[in-house]
Design a protein around this motif. Structure first.
Motif, PDB file in Angstrom:
ATOM      1  N   UNK A   1       0.786  -1.214   0.000  1.00  0.00           N
ATOM      2  CA  UNK A   1       0.000   0.000   0.000  1.00  0.00           C
ATOM      3  C   UNK A   1       0.829   1.279   0.000  1.00  0.00           C
ATOM      4  N   UNK A   2       0.217   2.349   0.536  1.00  0.00           N
ATOM      5  CA  UNK A   2       0.823   3.673   0.499  1.00  0.00           C
ATOM      6  C   UNK A   2       1.256   4.100   1.903  1.00  0.00           C
ATOM      7  N   UNK A   3       1.443   5.406   2.108  1.00  0.00           N
ATOM      8  CA  UNK A   3       2.078   5.901   3.324  1.00  0.00           C
ATOM      9  C   UNK A   3       1.393   5.412   4.597  1.00  0.00           C
ATOM     10  N   UNK A   4       0.082   5.569   4.703  1.00  0.00           N
ATOM     11  CA  UNK A   4      -0.610   5.146   5.915  1.00  0.00           C
ATOM     12  C   UNK A   4      -0.473   3.661   6.177  1.00  0.00           C
ATOM     13  N   UNK A   5      -0.510   2.859   5.098  1.00  0.00           N
ATOM     14  CA  UNK A   5      -0.325   1.419   5.247  1.00  0.00           C
ATOM     15  C   UNK A   5       1.088   1.096   5.727  1.00  0.00           C
ATOM     16  N   UNK A   6       2.079   1.760   5.147  1.00  0.00           N
ATOM     17  CA  UNK A   6       3.462   1.535   5.573  1.00  0.00           C
ATOM     18  C   UNK A   6       3.635   1.868   7.051  1.00  0.00           C
ATOM     19  N   UNK A   7       2.962   2.925   7.491  1.00  0.00           N
ATOM     20  CA  UNK A   7       3.084   3.325   8.897  1.00  0.00           C
ATOM     21  C   UNK A   7       2.508   2.256   9.822  1.00  0.00           C
ATOM     22  N   UNK A   8       1.396   1.666   9.433  1.00  0.00           N
ATOM     23  CA  UNK A   8       0.846   0.565  10.234  1.00  0.00           C
ATOM     24  C   UNK A   8       1.820  -0.610  10.278  1.00  0.00           C
ATOM     25  N   UNK A   9       2.391  -0.947   9.135  1.00  0.00           N
ATOM     26  CA  UNK A   9       3.281  -2.106   9.083  1.00  0.00           C
ATOM     27  C   UNK A   9       4.519  -1.893   9.944  1.00  0.00           C
ATOM     28  N   UNK A  10       5.116  -0.715   9.834  1.00  0.00           N
ATOM     29  CA  UNK A  10       6.303  -0.432  10.637  1.00  0.00           C
ATOM     30  C   UNK A  10       5.948  -0.339  12.120  1.00  0.00           C
ATOM     31  N   UNK A  11       4.826   0.299  12.439  1.00  0.00           N
ATOM     32  CA  UNK A  11       4.411   0.422  13.836  1.00  0.00           C
ATOM     33  C   UNK A  11       4.184  -0.950  14.461  1.00  0.00           C
ATOM     34  N   UNK A  12       3.528  -1.820  13.722  1.00  0.00           N
ATOM     35  CA  UNK A  12       3.261  -3.156  14.251  1.00  0.00           C
ATOM     36  C   UNK A  12       4.554  -3.934  14.437  1.00  0.00           C
ATOM     37  N   UNK A  13       5.489  -3.798  13.502  1.00  0.00           N
ATOM     38  CA  UNK A  13       6.779  -4.449  13.680  1.00  0.00           C
ATOM     39  C   UNK A  13       7.525  -3.881  14.886  1.00  0.00           C
ATOM     40  N   UNK A  14       7.358  -2.590  15.147  1.00  0.00           N
ATOM     41  CA  UNK A  14       7.996  -1.991  16.317  1.00  0.00           C
ATOM     42  C   UNK A  14       7.487  -2.650  17.595  1.00  0.00           C
ATOM     43  N   UNK A  15       6.187  -2.890  17.656  1.00  0.00           N
ATOM     44  CA  UNK A  15       5.628  -3.563  18.823  1.00  0.00           C
ATOM     45  C   UNK A  15       6.076  -5.003  18.932  1.00  0.00           C
ATOM     46  N   UNK A  16       6.099  -5.699  17.803  1.00  0.00           N
ATOM     47  CA  UNK A  16       6.524  -7.098  17.791  1.00  0.00           C
ATOM     48  C   UNK A  16       8.006  -7.209  18.122  1.00  0.00           C
TER      49      UNK A  16
ATOM     50  N   UNK B   1      10.256   4.500   1.734  1.00  0.00           N
ATOM     51  CA  UNK B   1       9.437   5.706   1.855  1.00  0.00           C
ATOM     52  C   UNK B   1       9.476   6.255   3.283  1.00  0.00           C
ATOM     53  N   UNK B   2       9.285   5.387   4.247  1.00  0.00           N
ATOM     54  CA  UNK B   2       9.234   5.857   5.638  1.00  0.00           C
ATOM     55  C   UNK B   2      10.549   6.475   6.079  1.00  0.00           C
ATOM     56  N   UNK B   3      11.655   5.930   5.605  1.00  0.00           N
ATOM     57  CA  UNK B   3      12.961   6.455   5.999  1.00  0.00           C
ATOM     58  C   UNK B   3      13.190   7.847   5.418  1.00  0.00           C
ATOM     59  N   UNK B   4      12.566   8.148   4.296  1.00  0.00           N
ATOM     60  CA  UNK B   4      12.674   9.477   3.713  1.00  0.00           C
ATOM     61  C   UNK B   4      11.771  10.487   4.409  1.00  0.00           C
ATOM     62  N   UNK B   5      10.706  10.000   5.050  1.00  0.00           N
ATOM     63  CA  UNK B   5       9.731  10.890   5.692  1.00  0.00           C
ATOM     64  C   UNK B   5      10.036  11.098   7.173  1.00  0.00           C
TER      65      UNK B   5
END
Length: 280
Positions: free
Chosen positions: A13-28, A43-47
Motif C-alpha cells: 500500500x501507500x504511506x498510511x499502510x506503511x506506517x501501520x506495518x512499521x508500527x506493528x513491527x515496532x511492537x513485535x 518511503x518511511x525512511x525518507x519521511x
C-alpha cells in the motif's frame, strides 16, 4: 545475518499502510528483542527520522527471511504474530492494521514518527500562515482528512468499502465546535474539489483547505500539528489522529453492513477505545 535478531516488513500500500506495518513491527520487535531492517530508499525512511533500526542500502536480505502473514484480515489483531521463534529472522506481512500490535510502545513510536526537518519546517510554515490569516494565536486547530479517491472506484464500492457521508462530516464538525468555539478546521483530501463542494455549505465555520498538490507527507505533518483530528475512512486519517494526540473523531462504518469490506474489520482492533465514533 545472525539468526533470530532481525525483522522486515513487506511494504503493502501507500504511506498510511506503511506506517501501520512499521508500527506493528515496532511492537513485535520490542517483545521479541529484534531489530527492524530499513532500506535507504524506503518511503518511511525518507519521511521520518527513524531510530534504533538497521539501515542498509538494499533490503534484498529480507527475501531470505521466513515469511509469516496475518491470518485474520487487514484490520484484525492476530495474536500469533506477537511471539516469534528465537532462532529465525522473519519478514512479516500484510497490512497489520491494529493498534493492539503497538499499544505497549506508543511513546517509542511517537519518537520514531518524528518528521524529517525539511518536512516539519514546511508544515510549521503552513500552520503559522493559517494562524496569521486569522490573526489569532489562541485558535484551536482541528484537522480533517477526507478520503475519497480509490474508495470511490467501482471495485471498492462493489466490495462494500464506503466514503464517509457528508452528514458525518458536518456532525463531527458540530461536535468539535461545541467543545472548541474558537477553532479553525484545516482540511486535507485526495479529492479537494469534493471536499470544497461539501464544506462550502459550512458558511459559519472557519475552514482552510490545504493545497491539492501537496505531497501526502506534508498534509500528514500539517494534520499531525493540529490539536484534534476528524478522520473519515482509511489509514492516512488514522495516523493523522494518532500523531496529533488530541481528540479523535471517526466514522464507525467504513464497510457496509454485511459486505466483504465490513468483514475485513474488527472495529475494536482497529479503533483505539479512547477515540470517539460519531454515527449518522
Amino acid at each position: 545475518m545472525e539468526h533470530g535478531k532481525f525483522l522486515c516488513y513487506t511494504y503493502n500500500g501507500r504511506l498510511g499502510n506503511h506506517m501501520f506495518q512499521f508500527a506493528s513491527l515496532t511492537g513485535i520487535a520490542a517483545l521479541n528483542n529484534r531489530t527492524i531492517i530499513v532500506g535507504m530508499d524506503d518511503y518511511l525512511y525518507k519521511v521520518f527520522d527513524l531510530m534504533n533500526v538497521l539501515v542498509i542500502r538494499n533490503r534484498d536480505i529480507c527475501n531470505s527471511f521466513d515469511l509469516i502473514e496475518e491470518g485474520l484480515g487487514c484490520c484484525k489483531f492476530d495474536a500469533r504474530l506477537m511471539t516469534l521463534r528465537e532462532d529465525k529472522n522473519f519478514k512479516i506481512g500484510l497490512y497489520l492494521q491494529s493498534w493492539k500490535y503497538f499499544y505497549h510502545v506508543q511513546d517509542i513510536l511517537l519518537r520514531q514518527y518524528r518528521f524529517r526537518d525539511n518536512i516539519s519546517k514546511t508544515a510549521m510554515r503552513i500552520v503559522n500562515e493559517i494562524r496569521l490569516t486569522h490573526r489569532q494565536h489562541s485558535l484551536t486547530l482541528i484537522g480533517i482528512h477526507i478520503r475519497i479517491g480509490d474508495i470511490a472506484n467501482e471495485m471498492h464500492n462493489r466490495n462494500g468499502l464506503v466514503i464517509a457521508p457528508e452528514g458525518y462530516i458536518y456532525k463531527a464538525m458540530d461536535y468539535m465546535k461545541s467543545k472548541f468555539p474558537n477553532s479553525i478546521f484545516i482540511v486535507a483530501s485526495d479529492d479537494m474539489e469534493w471536499a470544497k463542494n461539501v464544506l462550502d455549505l459550512r458558511l459559519n465555520d472557519s475552514v482552510h483547505l490545504l493545497e491539492k498538490d501537496n505531497m501526502p507527507y506534508i498534509d500528514l505533518a500539517v494534520l499531525a500539528s493540529c490539536d484534534h483530528v476528524i478522520q473519515t475512512v482509511g489509514s492516512f486519517g488514522w495516523w493523522a489522529a494518532f500523531l496529533a494526540g488530541g481528540i479523535s473523531i471517526y466514522y464507525p462504518h467504513p464497510g457496509r453492513v454485511g459486505s466483504a469490506g465490513e468483514a475485513r474489520y474488527n472495529y475494536e482492533d482497529f479503533f483505539p477505545p479512547n477515540w470517539i465514533p460519531i454515527d449518522v
